[in-house]
Write a protein that holds these residues in place. Structure first.
Motif, PDB file in Angstrom:
ATOM      1  N   LEU A  55       0.624  -1.202  -0.086  1.00  0.00           N
ATOM      2  CA  LEU A  55      -0.013  -0.126  -0.060  1.00  0.00           C
ATOM      3  C   LEU A  55       0.672   1.328   0.034  1.00  0.00           C
ATOM      4  O   LEU A  55       0.560   2.083  -0.762  1.00  0.00           O
ATOM      5  CB  LEU A  55      -1.129  -0.012   1.350  1.00  0.00           C
ATOM      6  CG  LEU A  55      -1.854   1.100   1.411  1.00  0.00           C
ATOM      7  CD1 LEU A  55      -2.944   1.165   0.134  1.00  0.00           C
ATOM      8  CD2 LEU A  55      -2.473   0.962   2.595  1.00  0.00           C
ATOM      9  N   VAL A  56       2.062   1.313   0.793  1.00  0.00           N
ATOM     10  CA  VAL A  56       2.527   2.426   0.951  1.00  0.00           C
ATOM     11  C   VAL A  56       3.569   2.860  -0.350  1.00  0.00           C
ATOM     12  O   VAL A  56       3.587   3.958  -0.864  1.00  0.00           O
ATOM     13  CB  VAL A  56       3.778   2.299   2.223  1.00  0.00           C
ATOM     14  CG1 VAL A  56       4.631   3.354   2.231  1.00  0.00           C
ATOM     15  CG2 VAL A  56       2.985   2.464   3.447  1.00  0.00           C
ATOM     16  N   ASN A  57       4.127   1.725  -0.674  1.00  0.00           N
ATOM     17  CA  ASN A  57       4.817   1.881  -2.070  1.00  0.00           C
ATOM     18  C   ASN A  57       4.235   2.191  -3.297  1.00  0.00           C
ATOM     19  O   ASN A  57       4.605   2.707  -4.258  1.00  0.00           O
ATOM     20  CB  ASN A  57       5.759   0.527  -2.271  1.00  0.00           C
ATOM     21  CG  ASN A  57       6.812   0.731  -1.267  1.00  0.00           C
ATOM     22  OD1 ASN A  57       7.693   1.519  -1.384  1.00  0.00           O
ATOM     23  ND2 ASN A  57       7.149  -0.294  -0.507  1.00  0.00           N
ATOM     24  N   SER A  58       2.653   1.667  -3.233  1.00  0.00           N
ATOM     25  CA  SER A  58       1.935   1.923  -4.545  1.00  0.00           C
ATOM     26  C   SER A  58       1.544   3.527  -4.528  1.00  0.00           C
ATOM     27  O   SER A  58       1.255   3.836  -5.453  1.00  0.00           O
ATOM     28  CB  SER A  58       0.446   1.306  -4.339  1.00  0.00           C
ATOM     29  OG  SER A  58      -0.434   1.649  -3.118  1.00  0.00           O
ATOM     30  N   LEU A  59       1.645   4.378  -3.708  1.00  0.00           N
ATOM     31  CA  LEU A  59       1.378   5.784  -3.380  1.00  0.00           C
ATOM     32  C   LEU A  59       2.803   6.657  -3.718  1.00  0.00           C
ATOM     33  O   LEU A  59       2.548   7.867  -3.425  1.00  0.00           O
ATOM     34  CB  LEU A  59       0.974   5.884  -2.391  1.00  0.00           C
ATOM     35  CG  LEU A  59      -0.494   5.537  -1.646  1.00  0.00           C
ATOM     36  CD1 LEU A  59      -0.760   5.786  -0.193  1.00  0.00           C
ATOM     37  CD2 LEU A  59      -1.446   5.956  -2.792  1.00  0.00           C
ATOM     38  N   LYS A  60       3.812   6.056  -3.935  1.00  0.00           N
ATOM     39  CA  LYS A  60       5.142   6.474  -3.910  1.00  0.00           C
ATOM     40  C   LYS A  60       5.599   6.579  -5.695  1.00  0.00           C
ATOM     41  O   LYS A  60       5.026   5.811  -6.513  1.00  0.00           O
ATOM     42  CB  LYS A  60       6.430   5.768  -3.352  1.00  0.00           C
ATOM     43  CG  LYS A  60       6.157   5.789  -2.048  1.00  0.00           C
ATOM     44  CD  LYS A  60       7.322   5.107  -1.406  1.00  0.00           C
ATOM     45  CE  LYS A  60       7.659   4.863  -0.040  1.00  0.00           C
ATOM     46  NZ  LYS A  60       8.667   4.132   0.790  1.00  0.00           N
ATOM     47  N   SER A  61       6.426   7.558  -5.839  1.00  0.00           N
ATOM     48  CA  SER A  61       7.154   7.502  -7.403  1.00  0.00           C
ATOM     49  C   SER A  61       8.070   6.254  -7.377  1.00  0.00           C
ATOM     50  O   SER A  61       8.597   5.808  -6.420  1.00  0.00           O
ATOM     51  CB  SER A  61       7.704   8.738  -7.621  1.00  0.00           C
ATOM     52  OG  SER A  61       8.800   9.046  -6.935  1.00  0.00           O
ATOM     53  N   LYS A  62       8.454   6.040  -8.616  1.00  0.00           N
ATOM     54  CA  LYS A  62       9.557   4.820  -8.859  1.00  0.00           C
ATOM     55  C   LYS A  62      10.760   5.169  -7.927  1.00  0.00           C
ATOM     56  O   LYS A  62      11.532   4.466  -7.419  1.00  0.00           O
ATOM     57  CB  LYS A  62       9.949   4.821 -10.186  1.00  0.00           C
ATOM     58  CG  LYS A  62      10.585   3.486 -10.681  1.00  0.00           C
ATOM     59  CD  LYS A  62      10.741   3.379 -12.132  1.00  0.00           C
ATOM     60  CE  LYS A  62      11.589   2.070 -12.415  1.00  0.00           C
ATOM     61  NZ  LYS A  62      11.541   1.805 -14.040  1.00  0.00           N
ATOM     62  N   ALA A 105       3.022  -1.582 -10.639  1.00  0.00           N
ATOM     63  CA  ALA A 105       2.691  -3.041 -10.516  1.00  0.00           C
ATOM     64  C   ALA A 105       1.892  -3.094  -8.952  1.00  0.00           C
ATOM     65  O   ALA A 105       0.943  -3.818  -8.886  1.00  0.00           O
ATOM     66  CB  ALA A 105       3.843  -4.042 -10.411  1.00  0.00           C
ATOM     67  N   LEU A 106       2.601  -2.221  -8.009  1.00  0.00           N
ATOM     68  CA  LEU A 106       1.988  -2.430  -6.594  1.00  0.00           C
ATOM     69  C   LEU A 106       0.599  -1.760  -6.621  1.00  0.00           C
ATOM     70  O   LEU A 106      -0.331  -2.201  -5.762  1.00  0.00           O
ATOM     71  CB  LEU A 106       2.949  -1.840  -5.674  1.00  0.00           C
ATOM     72  CG  LEU A 106       4.273  -2.487  -5.621  1.00  0.00           C
ATOM     73  CD1 LEU A 106       5.251  -1.620  -4.481  1.00  0.00           C
ATOM     74  CD2 LEU A 106       3.797  -3.774  -4.761  1.00  0.00           C
ATOM     75  N   ALA A 107       0.335  -0.639  -7.491  1.00  0.00           N
ATOM     76  CA  ALA A 107      -1.040  -0.034  -7.687  1.00  0.00           C
ATOM     77  C   ALA A 107      -2.108  -1.087  -8.153  1.00  0.00           C
ATOM     78  O   ALA A 107      -2.978  -1.107  -7.709  1.00  0.00           O
ATOM     79  CB  ALA A 107      -0.787   1.093  -8.382  1.00  0.00           C
ATOM     80  N   GLY A 108      -1.483  -1.579  -9.076  1.00  0.00           N
ATOM     81  CA  GLY A 108      -2.256  -2.540  -9.851  1.00  0.00           C
ATOM     82  C   GLY A 108      -2.648  -3.808  -8.968  1.00  0.00           C
ATOM     83  O   GLY A 108      -3.599  -4.394  -8.944  1.00  0.00           O
ATOM     84  N   LEU A 109      -1.616  -4.356  -8.097  1.00  0.00           N
ATOM     85  CA  LEU A 109      -1.973  -5.495  -7.413  1.00  0.00           C
ATOM     86  C   LEU A 109      -2.867  -5.032  -6.222  1.00  0.00           C
ATOM     87  O   LEU A 109      -3.945  -5.761  -5.825  1.00  0.00           O
ATOM     88  CB  LEU A 109      -0.655  -5.701  -6.612  1.00  0.00           C
ATOM     89  CG  LEU A 109      -0.646  -6.784  -5.661  1.00  0.00           C
ATOM     90  CD1 LEU A 109      -1.080  -8.105  -6.280  1.00  0.00           C
ATOM     91  CD2 LEU A 109       0.869  -7.015  -5.164  1.00  0.00           C
TER      92      LEU A 109
END
Length: 271
Positions: free
Chosen positions: A28-35, A239-243
């Motif tokens: 969840l946290v990394n889906s809200l970050k930039s690459k 990928a994390l956002a899609g997951l």
């Protein structure tokens, strides 16, 4: 006053809970970050929350079509597993003979067979008869999901007295009417359990769709997620956002049905 010996158990429980929740936190946290932020520090909360990753992932996944493909395969597969497994378990539990016992233990033994040991012959056979894509994968899910489902249904059916069947027979009901109108409604907790367990498995499965589905536009969500992992780059933020988008329906379904799941597992495995 709490007993002293329970404190270590509580500490262990809390530690295990944190470990179990850690992957969800990272996702969840990394889906809200930039690459760039992900590679700088994966554990740190995002400096500025952005939902651009979700918007881009939604578009690149063709999420509505992919979601529809996954949902169609899921609904048909789970429905067939529930119907055929419950009927098979009913027949095995009501007909007490050496043959029915052997058949039941064959279904139980089938749970121990790893998919990797049969996937090549299975794909070879289905490739010859050209039953690939949706119909083929639904048929395979029915086969692989039947063993555990029959085991759970069989345990629950053993707790339902045969006198109900006999009373319904005296009233003029046939075998199908007895099962569908009397026995099956009594199996609601175990049906919810079977449905949720198979839903989680089928929704998250990547290996079988990757072997069976070979037409563009028919991919499931796990299969489409591979789009974010190329030969030279890995788009972890997308990928994390899609997951996250992919697991939301399963989490919602589980929380609504968790009481029935726990009750169903205890009925199917203990009684």
């Amino acid at each position: 006053m709490r007993k002293t010996y329970l404190i270590p158990l509580e500490i262990i429980g809390i530690a295990l809970g944190v470990i179990w929740l850690l992957p969800f936190y990272l996702m969840l946290v990394n889906s809200l970050k930039s690459k760039r932020e992900i590679f700088e520090d994966t554990l740190k909360p995002p400096g500025s929350v952005t939902f651009d990753n979700y918007v881009q992932a939604f578009k690149e996944l063709d999420f509505l079509r992919t979601f529809g493909n996954s949902l169609l395969i899921l609904v048909i597969s789970v429905a067939l597993i529930i119907i055929f497994s419950s009927m098979a378990a009913y027949a095995l539990s009501r007909v007490k003979s050496r043959t029915s016992t052997v058949i039941f233990f064959l279904f139980v033994a089938a749970m121990l067979i790893p998919f990797q040991s049969v996937m090549i012959p299975l794909i070879t056979i289905f490739g010859k008869v050209e039953m690939l894509n949706r119909m083929g994968i639904i048929f395979m899910y029915l086969g692989f999901g039947a063993s555990l489902s029959i085991f759970l249904y069989h345990g629950a059916l053993n707790s339902i007295p045969k006198s109900l069947d006999e009373a319904a027979t005296i009233d003029g009901a046939n075998k199908f009417q007895i099962f569908w109108y009397i026995i099956f409604p009594m199996l609601k907790p175990i049906t919810v359990t079977v449905g949720i367990l198979n839903t989680i498995w089928i929704w998250n499965d990547y290996l079988l769709p990757s072997l069976v589905i070979n037409q563009k536009g028919m991919e499931t969500i796990p299969l489409k997620m591979f789009f974010f992992f190329g030969e030279y780059t890995k788009q972890w933020h997308l990928a994390l956002a899609g997951l996250t988008l992919a697991i939301i329906p399963v989490i919602i379904a589980y929380f609504f049905a968790q009481k029935s799941i726990i009750k169903g597992v205890s009925e199917g495995a203990v009684k």
